[in-house]
Design a protein around this motif. Structure first.
Motif, PDB file in Angstrom:
ATOM      1  N   GLY A  54       0.777  -1.229   0.000  1.00 24.72           N
ATOM      2  CA  GLY A  54       0.000   0.000   0.000  1.00 24.72           C
ATOM      3  C   GLY A  54       0.813   1.285   0.000  1.00 24.72           C
ATOM      4  O   GLY A  54       0.259   2.360   0.255  1.00 24.72           O
ATOM      5  N   LEU A  55       2.107   1.189  -0.300  1.00 28.39           N
ATOM      6  CA  LEU A  55       2.933   2.393  -0.406  1.00 28.39           C
ATOM      7  C   LEU A  55       2.853   2.945  -1.825  1.00 28.39           C
ATOM      8  O   LEU A  55       3.012   2.207  -2.800  1.00 28.39           O
ATOM      9  CB  LEU A  55       4.385   2.080  -0.026  1.00 28.39           C
ATOM     10  N   LYS A  56       2.624   4.228  -1.942  1.00 23.80           N
ATOM     11  CA  LYS A  56       2.452   4.865  -3.253  1.00 23.80           C
ATOM     12  C   LYS A  56       3.794   5.327  -3.818  1.00 23.80           C
ATOM     13  O   LYS A  56       4.734   5.578  -3.073  1.00 23.80           O
ATOM     14  CB  LYS A  56       1.508   6.065  -3.135  1.00 23.80           C
ATOM     15  N   ASP A  57       3.811   5.452  -5.140  1.00 20.71           N
ATOM     16  CA  ASP A  57       4.983   6.011  -5.843  1.00 20.71           C
ATOM     17  C   ASP A  57       6.275   5.291  -5.461  1.00 20.71           C
ATOM     18  O   ASP A  57       7.335   5.917  -5.297  1.00 20.71           O
ATOM     19  CB  ASP A  57       5.133   7.512  -5.545  1.00 20.71           C
ATOM     20  N   ALA A  58       6.207   3.979  -5.317  1.00 23.55           N
ATOM     21  CA  ALA A  58       7.386   3.201  -4.905  1.00 23.55           C
ATOM     22  C   ALA A  58       8.446   3.225  -6.006  1.00 23.55           C
ATOM     23  O   ALA A  58       8.159   2.936  -7.170  1.00 23.55           O
ATOM     24  CB  ALA A  58       6.993   1.769  -4.579  1.00 23.55           C
ATOM     25  N   VAL A  59       9.656   3.579  -5.628  1.00 25.99           N
ATOM     26  CA  VAL A  59      10.777   3.635  -6.562  1.00 25.99           C
ATOM     27  C   VAL A  59      12.024   3.111  -5.852  1.00 25.99           C
ATOM     28  O   VAL A  59      12.051   2.995  -4.629  1.00 25.99           O
ATOM     29  CB  VAL A  59      11.060   5.073  -7.060  1.00 25.99           C
ATOM     30  N   TYR A  60      13.048   2.812  -6.660  1.00 29.21           N
ATOM     31  CA  TYR A  60      14.346   2.514  -6.047  1.00 29.21           C
ATOM     32  C   TYR A  60      15.448   3.219  -6.811  1.00 29.21           C
ATOM     33  O   TYR A  60      15.349   3.473  -8.002  1.00 29.21           O
ATOM     34  CB  TYR A  60      14.610   1.007  -5.950  1.00 29.21           C
TER      35      TYR A  60
END
Length: 238
Positions: free
Chosen positions: A217-223
């Protein structure tokens, strides 16, 4: 749960870090060619923290990431560092005592899988070089999300799997052959630094971790891959 030398992963990891706590910081700096400080600072820059903020550092170990968080929140903010290993927390106390932030960092002994905090408590939650050591990656990230306020960020700094040809081969040669040898020389024991390459082998690729961030449920997930992709910083917003 998978067994590690007849122990659960949690028990095994506790034993590993209890054994190396006294040399953990020196070995981190040595084995990373002094890049670990930059990696931590980059991770903290992704938290969105402001002066006066309230941060949680999960599996804080010797407190080095907690100290970087404290630099940002300043004397009007607070950082809570949580770890399940007494020896690592004892080293964290010694490290924090040397800084101007000793009155702004609270240390708590507890389990990353069952954080002893209410929902929506912190402005951000970080975890540094520990996600691959927890028994359930998704469960840990979900717990971090739970205790962060809406709009707050969950940030993971972790070893990753580089993909560039040649560099990848050289890195794995160093990591799988030289790191255990240097670790044995550094701490006087053979086992703990053999766990390091083994733990990375079974840890999911950074793209999979990003998908787990999204799934909980975390938004805008990036690495962000750093230093040729040998570490990755994952960021997601609640």
């Amino acid at each position: 749960m998978q067994q590690y030398n007849g122990k659960s992963k949690e028990e095994f990891v506790h034993g590993v870090f209890s054994a190396i706590a006294h040399r953990y910081d020196l070995m981190n700096t040595t084995l990373s060619f002094n890049r670990d400080k930059y990696w931590r600072r980059f991770a903290v820059s992704q938290t969105g923290l402001q002066p006066g903020g309230f941060a949680l550092d999960v599996a804080c170990g010797t407190g080095m990431l907690s100290i970087e968080l404290a630099r940002v929140v300043g004397t009007s903010g607070r950082v809570t560092g949580l770890d399940f290993c007494e020896n690592m927390l004892a080293q964290a106390v010694r490290n924090i005592e040397k800084t101007p932030y000793k009155n702004n960092i609270d240390l708590v002994q507890g389990n990353a899988m069952n954080l002893p905090f209410a929902d929506n408590t912190f402005d951000c939650a970080t975890i540094g070089f520990a996600l691959r050591n927890v028994p359930d990656v998704e469960g840990c990230i979900a717990e971090m999300r739970r205790v962060v306020k809406p709009g707050g960020r969950v940030v993971s700094l972790e070893l990753a799997k580089p993909s560039a040809p040649v560099f990848k081969q050289l890195y794995y040669l160093y990591f799988e052959q030289l790191v255990p040898l240097l670790g044995k020389l550094g701490v006087g024991k053979d086992g703990p630094y053999r766990w390091l390459p083994n733990s990375l082998k079974i840890f999911p690729h950074q793209s999979v971790i990003r998908d787990i961030f999204t799934r909980v449920g975390l938004k805008d997930a990036v690495y962000h891959e750093l230093t040729g992709g040998i570490v990755a910083v994952h960021v997601g917003t609640k």
